[in-house]
Design an enzyme around this catalytic site. Structure first.
Site, PDB file in Angstrom:
ATOM      1  N   SER A 394     -31.306   9.530 -12.205  1.00 14.79           N
ATOM      2  CA  SER A 394     -32.379   8.842 -11.957  1.00 14.79           C
ATOM      3  C   SER A 394     -33.567   9.280 -12.459  1.00 14.79           C
ATOM      4  CB  SER A 394     -32.301   7.964 -10.679  1.00 14.79           C
ATOM      5  OG  SER A 394     -33.300   6.756 -11.068  1.00 14.79           O
ATOM      6  N   LYS A 419     -27.684   7.755 -14.472  1.00 13.01           N
ATOM      7  CA  LYS A 419     -28.431   6.623 -14.093  1.00 13.01           C
ATOM      8  C   LYS A 419     -29.514   6.285 -15.028  1.00 13.01           C
ATOM      9  CE  LYS A 419     -30.516   3.881 -10.643  1.00 13.01           C
ATOM     10  NZ  LYS A 419     -31.815   3.742 -11.355  1.00 13.01           N
TER      11      LYS A 419
END
Length: 1011
Positions: A394, A419
């Site tokens: 992320s 992600k």
């Protein structure tokens, strides 16, 4: 409303904690890292713009209407979700109803036709026609109908919003893995983790042996200034005992508003008694950055996650490192789960002076927003190496992608998590929050990392060489974004990532655990070997940009590979394996044989099985780097490595692999194939086999508990100010021994009750064996519930079995006089119940037969108090006994005519199950069995999960027992559908909502005749 009655049914044997949990470490890590494993814009109120239809939807479920949260959630999804093509109202309804099924035992969802679903709660059923679900308005109407139906028939829940929360969670689960509803408790923890600071004391704590223990104080905090030390035990917080308190409960009591005080009672080795510490809470900063200087003058910064203070901390670290003469920088993002989007952008800006850092794409790809670098923010223009692995996710992928894409850093490590989505938080009025995916992000070179991750410039693969631990070629792939259910596709990036320049396989030395957990450099940091690679690359001083360094790194990479190859050859040489390779001369002809010990390949849990593989060279030339590896659908037998190395003509080499079978192992039939490899392709034929692991018979722990108020008014009841001794007898009713049993008493009444003794580690309990322990607690005031509420938990830590019941003891007035006696009384009625206290509502401990003689110790308002030879103290009503002539001594004057019938309040159902197969090619197996209990059986349900998708346990059967012919027994027979691979079958029988027995079975479904 349609109703239906389900057939009578039944279930299995042995109470267990979910064995599947240890196959879900990845998901557990996601849950623990919830504050970080997302790219978040922090934080919105619920007021999104929407279409007229969305606004009408919100009006139809106004602020005070039932299911208001569902209406708001649907409106936000319709207005803000990143990919409108995924908004299928029919599938969202199915997913929402499935979530209700997962949350409540009595709920089961069945597809009775392609477009029709039957939702059953207990014996009641309602059918939903999917063809009627055309838009979000009809979806909302169907959900209101479903929730009203479930609310009417399901057992009462502790949490007032649990049904609505479950329905919303299901709606979001159909979208993607990162859109979810955060309940108020989780959301509070979430905000704490991303804020960078909180009000607290400054200690790292853990539960050790049921005691709240200080792992480490944080420097310059109230705890460290007060002299709190690692190893201290926190006995009380204010006046509340911490024995068996959950870690979440402890954190809630220690954290609070800065400036407020908290009183701790600390026990320390060498102190005769706990000491009182009054501390004033202060702002505690969460340090997400650690740094040090590596020789010679190479800076190292470890970023653990991205909070509000991360960019500030990185700036400070750079200032210190530059002051000490830093010439190159290593940024360690290993296992960094992410955090705040703004923080990741701010850190990237420190190293990039111009251009786009990240682009967010929303509205189905039609809207693009870029965050650009500022020259004023740049603090370091020198060479940078970024370290990443599969746990880099992320926000940390944003930083790695920005530095790589802007030509500022070489990336070393492994492919990152992948992600590439952005979530926004929408606050709800009840303290919960909706976390919704509203965008995806692209790197500066227009690359979407969604499901793909960031590829390293130099890929690294760790290997392990030890006598009993060989991992040289085994697949070390971790679960990533693409393995998650309902993951999004990364369809809006046009760029392509260059592949790694090279791959280095390095010998990883075993890590020493951190001296203090939570210290600056944790075990989650990059391995020393990888850090050394980055440091060595920077020492070469090949340039300051990624392009320049990569174009000049061939000599470095070649030298690095050769050095690691020498390390490998040296390590396996110590094990007697020649791993050197020579030129192919004349062909080698290899033949392999296998010997299994025991020869039957049947082994029991706790034992070991050995595989002795011999490879003989019948050819005219040598074979080089001969090795083998097992392949199996079972984790027990998959990826076991055999090393043989060089085998000259006429020689043979042997390797032994020993596989320990864990004590907690379930019965499993595991096929395997041994596949061989050789440097020039001279391969022996593969070897196939099968191991049968016999799981241990499981214990079934039962308990009888009785409160004793020997220092109070001795009526066996709970009064304010009394010290209550809870005498608990634990018996193993199962067919197997309890190996590591523990008994716990957990307080559910807050500060009104103080537990003094709440944990006992018991010795092994054989079937039929008993052990008596005495818990103790003090009742300081009447609890809010009007009664003392405790949880009694019996657990076998080794076999992962557990039984639990909730104890509710009313707080009674204390004006009942006690009169001592020393008389014998004869039981005059048939089957007279004796209780733990002088009250008809006190727990029943058993029944006396007519003619039984009791030695009385006192009386309380129509109740006779007695003590049995085994120490049991109880009460019977005076109307059911008659006084006999007085006797002296401690023994009754005559022999007991019959045995006492004792009652154990905690008696999990006894479950027996039979499966038609443990290894099959068929799409289903047959389960049959029975359930028995000494009091009643509430119901039974069956779930099945596949270890490839362990987050989805599908309920396939539910059967209540209240319409059965016998309330104490059930029988069942059911077909269980299987998917390819390892299937875990959960058979759960419940006596009450709190007391249940879970039987776990494994069944492997093979795709073909090959293992």
């Amino acid at each position: 409303m349609a109703t239906s009655r389900v057939r009578r049914h039944a279930d299995i044997t042995s109470h267990a904690r979910p064995w599947l949990a240890r196959h879900m470490q990845f998901l557990t890590a996601l849950a623990c890292a919830l504050p970080a494993l997302l790219v978040t814009t922090y934080r919105h109120a619920i007021d999104p713009p929407g279409s007229r239809a969305a606004e009408a939807l919100l009006r139809s479920g106004g602020r005070h209407a039932p299911h208001h949260l569902i209406a708001k959630t649907l409106q936000i999804i319709k207005a803000k979700y990143v990919d409108p093509s995924k908004l299928d109202p029919k599938e969202m309804l199915v997913s929402s109803l499935q979530s209700l099924q997962d949350r409540f035992a009595a709920v089961i969802l069945q597809r009775v036709a392609p477009s029709k679903l039957r939702l059953k709660v207990d014996v009641y059923a309602e059918v939903f026609d999917l063809n009627r679900i055309q838009n979000f308005s009809s979806l909302y109407a169907a959900l209101k109908e479903a929730l009203a139906f479930v609310q009417k028939h399901v057992e009462p829940a502790d949490e007032p919003h649990s049904i609505e929360y479950a329905a919303i969670s299901g709606l979001l689960a159909d979208l993607d893995p990162h859109s979810m509803l955060l309940d108020p408790e989780v959301y509070r923890s979430f905000k704490m983790g991303t804020s960078g600071s909180f009000g607290g004391l400054g200690i790292v704590i853990a539960m050790q042996g049921g005691k709240l223990t200080v792992v480490a104080p944080i420097d310059d905090t109230p705890a460290s200034r007060a002299g709190i030390k690692a190893g201290d035990r926190i006995v009380k917080v204010h006046n509340e005992s911490t024995i068996n308190m959950s870690l979440t409960e402890a954190v809630d009591r220690l954290r609070g508003e800065p400036g407020t005080s908290v009183v701790l009672w600390i026990a320390r080795q060498g102190w005769p008694d706990p000491k009182r510490f009054e501390l004033v809470r202060d702002i505690i900063r969460i340090k997400s950055v650690a740094w040090r200087l590596l020789p010679p003058h190479i800076g190292y910064i470890r970023i653990k996650q991205f909070s509000r203070t991360t960019s500030e901390d990185v700036t400070k670290a750079l200032a210190h490192l530059k002051h000490r003469g830093m010439t190159g920088l290593v940024i360690d993002l290993y296992n960094n789960p992410g955090g705040l989007l703004a923080s990741a952008i701010a850190v990237a800006d420190i190293f990039v002076d111009q251009g786009s850092l990240v682009t967010t794409v929303s509205d189905a790809g039609r809207k693009r927003d870029s965050a650009r670098a500022s020259t004023k923010a740049t603090k370091w223009r020198g060479p940078v190496v970024v370290l990443v692995n599969g746990g880099t996710a992320s926000a940390s992928e944003i930083l790695a992608g920005a530095l790589r894409g802007r030509d500022r850093a070489v990336v070393i490590g492994q492919q990152t998590f992948g992600k590439g989505s952005v979530q926004v938080l929408f606050d709800n009025d009840d303290g919960s929050a909706l976390k919704l995916t509203i965008a995806q992000f692209l790197t500066p070179t227009d690359i979407s990392i969604q499901t793909k991750g960031i590829l390293p410039d130099i890929a690294v693969e760790p290997i392990t060489v030890a006598k009993d631990d060989i991992k040289i070629f085994a697949d070390s792939r971790v679960r990533r974004e693409k393995d998650l259910r309902q993951h999004l596709r990364g369809q809006w990036g046009l760029g392509r990532q260059p592949p790694p320049v090279g791959t280095v396989r390095y010998l990883e030395t075993p890590r020493k655990p951190s001296a203090v957990p939570g210290s600056r450099f944790s075990a989650n940091a990059a391995p020393t070997e990888v850090v050394d690679m980055a440091r060595s690359l920077l020492q070469y001083r090949l340039g300051s940009t990624r392009t320049t360094i990569v174009s000049r790194m061939d000599p470095f990479l070649s030298e690095l590979k050769q050095r690691q190859q020498r390390h490998l050859i040296e390590a396996v040489g110590k094990l007697g394996v020649d791993w050197r390779v020579g030129p192919p001369t004349r062909p080698a002809v290899l033949v392999a044989t296998e010997q299994v010990v025991p020869a039957s390949a049947i082994v029991r849990a706790g034992d070991k099985i050995r595989f002795i593989v011999t490879v003989t060279n019948l050819g005219a030339g040598p074979a080089y780097r001969v090795r083998a590896m097992t392949k199996s659908p079972s984790a027990l037998m998959n990826h076991r490595e055999f090393l043989f190395g060089r085998i000259d003509p006429g020689q043979h080499r042997q390797w032994v692999v020993t596989v320990p079978i864990p004590q907690r192992m379930l019965t499993e039939e595991a096929p395997y194939k041994i596949q061989f490899f050789e440097e020039y392709g001279h391969l022996p034929a593969p070897i196939s086999g099968r191991v049968i692991a016999r799981g241990r018979k499981r214990p079934l722990l039962a308990a009888q508990y009785a409160p004793i108020d020997g220092q109070g008014n001795r009526d066996g009841l709970v009064q304010i100010g009394e010290t209550i001794h809870l005498r608990t007898t634990i018996r193993n009713l199962g067919s197997g021994s309890a190996l590591d049993p523990v008994a716990l008493l957990r307080n559910r009444s807050g500060a009104a009750v103080f537990i003094r003794k709440g944990r006992f580690n018991l010795k092994a309990l054989a079937p039929g064996a008993e052990k008596t322990v005495v818990f103790s607690f003090v009742v300081r005031q009447v609890p809010r519930q009007g009664r003392v509420v405790l949880d009694l938990i019996l657990r076998d830590n080794t076999l992962e079995t557990e039984a639990q019941t909730r104890i509710r003891l009313p707080v009674m007035p204390s004006d009942r006089p006690f009169k001592k006696m020393n008389n014998f009384f004869l039981v005059t009625n048939f089957s007279v119940a004796f209780r733990s206290g002088a009250d008809p509502e006190a727990p029943i401990l058993g029944w006396f037969p007519k003619g039984f003689l009791l030695a009385a110790t006192g009386r309380v308002q129509g109740w006779l108090r007695f003590q049995l030879p085994d120490g049991t103290v109880g009460f019977v009503e005076m109307s059911s006994v008659r006084r006999q002539q007085r006797h002296t001594g401690n023994r009754p004057p005559q022999k007991r005519p019959t045995r006492i019938k004792r009652r154990f309040q905690l008696t999990p159902p006894m479950v027996v199950v039979h499966a038609s197969a443990a290894l099959t090619h068929d799409p289903q197996i047959r389960l049959s069995g029975s359930v028995t209990d000494d009091t009643n059986i509430l119901d039974l349900y069956v779930e099945v999960a596949n270890l490839k998708t362990p987050w989805r346990r599908k309920k396939i059967f539910y059967q209540p027992n209240r319409f059965g012919t016998d309330p104490k027994s059930m029988a069942f027979s059911i077909d269980v559908p299987l998917t390819e691979g390892v299937n875990v079958i959960f058979v759960v029988a419940r006596q009450t909502r709190w007391l249940k027995t879970t039987k776990l079975l494994l069944c492997i479904r093979q795709a073909s005749k090959e293992p």
